[in-house]
Design a protein around this motif. Structure first.
Motif, PDB file in Angstrom:
ATOM      1  N   MET A   1      41.782  41.857  46.934  1.00 29.38           N
ATOM      2  CA  MET A   1      42.637  41.464  45.802  1.00 29.38           C
ATOM      3  C   MET A   1      41.835  41.557  44.507  1.00 29.38           C
ATOM      4  N   LYS A   2      42.535  41.538  43.392  1.00 27.73           N
ATOM      5  CA  LYS A   2      41.911  41.504  42.079  1.00 27.73           C
ATOM      6  C   LYS A   2      41.750  40.053  41.627  1.00 27.73           C
ATOM      7  N   ALA A   3      40.654  39.772  40.927  1.00 28.41           N
ATOM      8  CA  ALA A   3      40.400  38.432  40.422  1.00 28.41           C
ATOM      9  C   ALA A   3      39.479  38.511  39.223  1.00 28.41           C
ATOM     10  N   LEU A   4      39.520  37.484  38.368  1.00 28.95           N
ATOM     11  CA  LEU A   4      38.585  37.375  37.257  1.00 28.95           C
ATOM     12  C   LEU A   4      37.365  36.610  37.736  1.00 28.95           C
ATOM     13  N   THR A   5      36.192  37.209  37.557  1.00 28.78           N
ATOM     14  CA  THR A   5      34.958  36.636  38.078  1.00 28.78           C
ATOM     15  C   THR A   5      33.934  36.436  36.966  1.00 28.78           C
ATOM     16  N   TRP A   6      33.067  35.459  37.193  1.00 30.53           N
ATOM     17  CA  TRP A   6      32.027  35.100  36.221  1.00 30.53           C
ATOM     18  C   TRP A   6      30.719  35.774  36.588  1.00 30.53           C
ATOM     19  N   HIS A   7      30.059  36.371  35.591  1.00 30.69           N
ATOM     20  CA  HIS A   7      28.764  37.013  35.826  1.00 30.69           C
ATOM     21  C   HIS A   7      27.739  36.641  34.759  1.00 30.69           C
ATOM     22  N   GLY A   8      27.940  35.517  34.123  1.00 28.43           N
ATOM     23  CA  GLY A   8      27.010  35.060  33.104  1.00 28.43           C
ATOM     24  C   GLY A   8      27.722  34.788  31.799  1.00 28.43           C
ATOM     25  N   LYS A   9      26.978  34.298  30.846  1.00 30.88           N
ATOM     26  CA  LYS A   9      27.533  33.953  29.551  1.00 30.88           C
ATOM     27  C   LYS A   9      28.238  35.157  28.921  1.00 30.88           C
ATOM     28  N   ASN A  10      29.491  34.948  28.519  1.00 34.04           N
ATOM     29  CA  ASN A  10      30.310  35.972  27.858  1.00 34.04           C
ATOM     30  C   ASN A  10      30.557  37.201  28.730  1.00 34.04           C
ATOM     31  N   ASP A  11      30.433  37.048  30.048  1.00 32.32           N
ATOM     32  CA  ASP A  11      30.593  38.188  30.959  1.00 32.32           C
ATOM     33  C   ASP A  11      31.610  37.849  32.054  1.00 32.32           C
ATOM     34  N   ILE A  12      32.882  38.100  31.752  1.00 41.11           N
ATOM     35  CA  ILE A  12      33.977  37.907  32.705  1.00 41.11           C
ATOM     36  C   ILE A  12      34.485  39.286  33.108  1.00 41.11           C
ATOM     37  N   ARG A  13      34.675  39.506  34.417  1.00 37.28           N
ATOM     38  CA  ARG A  13      35.113  40.821  34.896  1.00 37.28           C
ATOM     39  C   ARG A  13      36.347  40.685  35.783  1.00 37.28           C
ATOM     40  N   CYS A  14      37.169  41.696  35.758  1.00 36.44           N
ATOM     41  CA  CYS A  14      38.277  41.800  36.709  1.00 36.44           C
ATOM     42  C   CYS A  14      37.834  42.783  37.781  1.00 36.44           C
ATOM     43  N   GLU A  15      37.678  42.284  38.999  1.00 38.39           N
ATOM     44  CA  GLU A  15      37.160  43.137  40.056  1.00 38.39           C
ATOM     45  C   GLU A  15      37.787  42.781  41.401  1.00 38.39           C
ATOM     46  N   SER A  16      37.555  43.653  42.378  1.00 38.08           N
ATOM     47  CA  SER A  16      38.086  43.443  43.724  1.00 38.08           C
ATOM     48  C   SER A  16      37.192  42.472  44.488  1.00 38.08           C
ATOM     49  N   VAL A  17      37.831  41.503  45.128  1.00 35.93           N
ATOM     50  CA  VAL A  17      37.129  40.502  45.939  1.00 35.93           C
ATOM     51  C   VAL A  17      37.899  40.329  47.247  1.00 35.93           C
ATOM     52  N   PRO A  18      37.283  39.736  48.277  1.00 36.40           N
ATOM     53  CA  PRO A  18      38.007  39.532  49.533  1.00 36.40           C
ATOM     54  C   PRO A  18      39.207  38.606  49.365  1.00 36.40           C
ATOM     55  N   ASP A  19      40.267  38.884  50.110  1.00 37.57           N
ATOM     56  CA  ASP A  19      41.433  38.006  50.095  1.00 37.57           C
ATOM     57  C   ASP A  19      41.075  36.652  50.702  1.00 37.57           C
ATOM     58  N   PRO A  20      41.667  35.557  50.196  1.00 38.15           N
ATOM     59  CA  PRO A  20      41.408  34.241  50.792  1.00 38.15           C
ATOM     60  C   PRO A  20      42.063  34.120  52.158  1.00 38.15           C
ATOM     61  N   LYS A  21      41.506  33.257  52.987  1.00 36.04           N
ATOM     62  CA  LYS A  21      42.041  33.031  54.331  1.00 36.04           C
ATOM     63  C   LYS A  21      42.204  31.535  54.571  1.00 36.04           C
ATOM     64  N   ILE A  22      43.097  31.185  55.481  1.00 40.05           N
ATOM     65  CA  ILE A  22      43.255  29.801  55.905  1.00 40.05           C
ATOM     66  C   ILE A  22      41.952  29.336  56.559  1.00 40.05           C
ATOM     67  N   GLN A  23      41.413  28.224  56.080  1.00 43.72           N
ATOM     68  CA  GLN A  23      40.172  27.684  56.639  1.00 43.72           C
ATOM     69  C   GLN A  23      40.362  26.329  57.300  1.00 43.72           C
ATOM     70  N   HIS A  24      41.489  25.688  57.016  1.00 46.16           N
ATOM     71  CA  HIS A  24      41.759  24.352  57.537  1.00 46.16           C
ATOM     72  C   HIS A  24      43.261  24.226  57.742  1.00 46.16           C
ATOM     73  N   GLY A  25      43.646  23.367  58.657  1.00 48.59           N
ATOM     74  CA  GLY A  25      45.063  23.240  58.993  1.00 48.59           C
ATOM     75  C   GLY A  25      45.955  22.805  57.857  1.00 48.59           C
ATOM     76  N   GLN A  26      45.399  22.116  56.843  1.00 44.57           N
ATOM     77  CA  GLN A  26      46.210  21.678  55.705  1.00 44.57           C
ATOM     78  C   GLN A  26      46.268  22.719  54.586  1.00 44.57           C
ATOM     79  N   ASP A  27      45.577  23.831  54.737  1.00 43.20           N
ATOM     80  CA  ASP A  27      45.547  24.858  53.691  1.00 43.20           C
ATOM     81  C   ASP A  27      46.891  25.554  53.525  1.00 43.20           C
ATOM     82  N   ALA A  28      47.015  26.206  52.383  1.00 38.75           N
ATOM     83  CA  ALA A  28      48.080  27.178  52.154  1.00 38.75           C
ATOM     84  C   ALA A  28      47.499  28.318  51.331  1.00 38.75           C
TER      85      ALA A  28
END
Length: 389
Positions: A1-28
């Protein structure tokens, strides 16, 4: 998926990252339909929030459609349309049971780190450093929501995303700022900062009975928006704030003062503001509390100072002698969003307020890095950015 990520001061990027997954029974898992850049995100952009790591996904104002739920989640189902509070809360601990959701004892897996700085840990937050849990934020195409049977609120289909998105943070925060003022009707409330939270604080103060709201800022577009809401405007570059509030209140001071600015105020006049900047620049201080000092001095005897602007560490030169000798009350918190959600959703549904008034820029997620810069520089009349992945 695409997401905005932090790479330091004044450095925000839109890049591909892994999709989130259910990790606990109460997650959504939420498919994000709208997210926003918050003023407190700018502290991350400016590099003043500790415990950020390269690649961290930003964002804590998020809503969307539920696409997957954990086996133990009894509240949500696939297809539900929800707004996600920025505070992650278990719903079962000492604080959650008392409505203090932002003080949750269970939701910050890095509570030991936070306790070393603050004495005790608050709740975990989305997209706001590893000090507060290291949770991925919602400026992304998808978001994993822990304790999803406690946090998200279902919203009706007849309300647009733009009308309900800000239930995630800035509307409850602005409302809480006014709620902390303990208004009975007829008061004068002074509000420092006409950014998005300040705008909601202005309207909330009127909703809760204030007779007059004084709004302090210097950005023309923000001041005009505040003026349209009925506030008296003080441009701190052109007027002495203390003297003007004294004039407006017959020398008594404001009944309540709201600091909706926090640790990074716009360059302001005064020796203390200059010293603050020097201390932070030379690593001799962590915060710049000029607004807080001014709010204390401008508040009437036995008045209330309400603090919702973000402070991260230690503040100095606070005039506690003034506060103690004049009987001031201080109220402050990270917003226990879940506490306010039913009240504020009802106010939206009845048409008492349409939170979309604050939006000045709508864009795609890919435009996020440039819009961080636009928002920080207050260019192009930018007051609030909403992105729709």
């Amino acid at each position: 998926m695409k997401a905005l990520t932090w790479h330091g001061k004044n450095d925000i990027r839109c890049e591909s990252v892994p999709d989130p997954k259910i990790q606990h029974g109460q997650d959504a898992i939420i498919k994000v339909t709208a997210c926003a850049i918050c003023g407190s995100d700018l502290h991350i952009f400016d590099g003043v929030i500790p415990s950020m790591e390269h690649g961290d996904i930003l964002g804590h104002e998020t809503m969307g459609e539920v696409v997957e739920v954990g086996a133990d989640n009894k509240k949500l189902k696939v297809g539900d349309r929800v707004v996600v509070p920025f505070t992650i809360s278990c719903g079962e601990c000492f604080f959650c049971k008392r409505g203090f959701f932002s003080g949750c004892e269970r939701s910050n897996p890095n509570a030991d780190k936070a306790s070393k700085l603050w004495g005790h840990s608050p709740a975990g937050l989305f997209g706001y450093s590893h000090l507060l849990g290291g949770y991925s934020g919602g400026q992304a195409e998808y978001l994993r929501v822990p304790y999803a049977d406690v946090g998200p609120i279902k919203v009706p289909d007849h309300l647009t995303d733009d009308q309900v998105l800000f239930l995630s943070d800035i509307f409850p925060t602005g409302y809480m700022a006014a709620d902390f003022c303990n208004l009975k009707g007829g008061e004068t409330v002074a509000i420092w900062g006409c950014g998005p939270v300040g705008q909601f604080a202005i309207r909330s103060a009127f909703m809760l009975g204030a007779e007059r709201v004084i709004a302090i800022d210097t950005v023309p577009e923000r001041m005009e928006m505040a003026r349209e809401a009925g506030a008296v405007i003080i441009d701190f570059r052109n007027e002495d704030v203390y003297d003007r509030i004294q004039d407006l209140t017959g020398g008594r001071g404001a009944d309540a003062c709201i600091d909706a600015v926090g640790t990074e105020p716009e360059t302001m006049s005064g020796v203390d503001a200059v010293i603050d900047r020097v201390k932070v620049a030379t690593f001799m201080g962590t915060d710049r509390p000029h607004v807080l000092r001014q709010a204390i001095h401008c508040c009437r005897n036995f008045g209330t100072v309400s603090i919702v602007g973000v402070y991260g560490g230690f503040v100095d030169k606070i005039p506690m002698g003034s506060a103690i000798n004049r009987g001031l009350t201080f109220r402050m918190a990270q917003t226990p969003v879940q506490h306010y959600l039913p009240i504020l959703l009802e106010r939206i549904e009845t048409g008492e307020i349409d939170p979309s008034f604050v939006i000045t820029h709508s864009a795609k997620l890919e435009d996020g890095p440039e819009l961080y810069k636009t928002f920080r520089a207050k260019k192009d009349g930018c007051i609030k950015v909403v992105m729709k992945p």
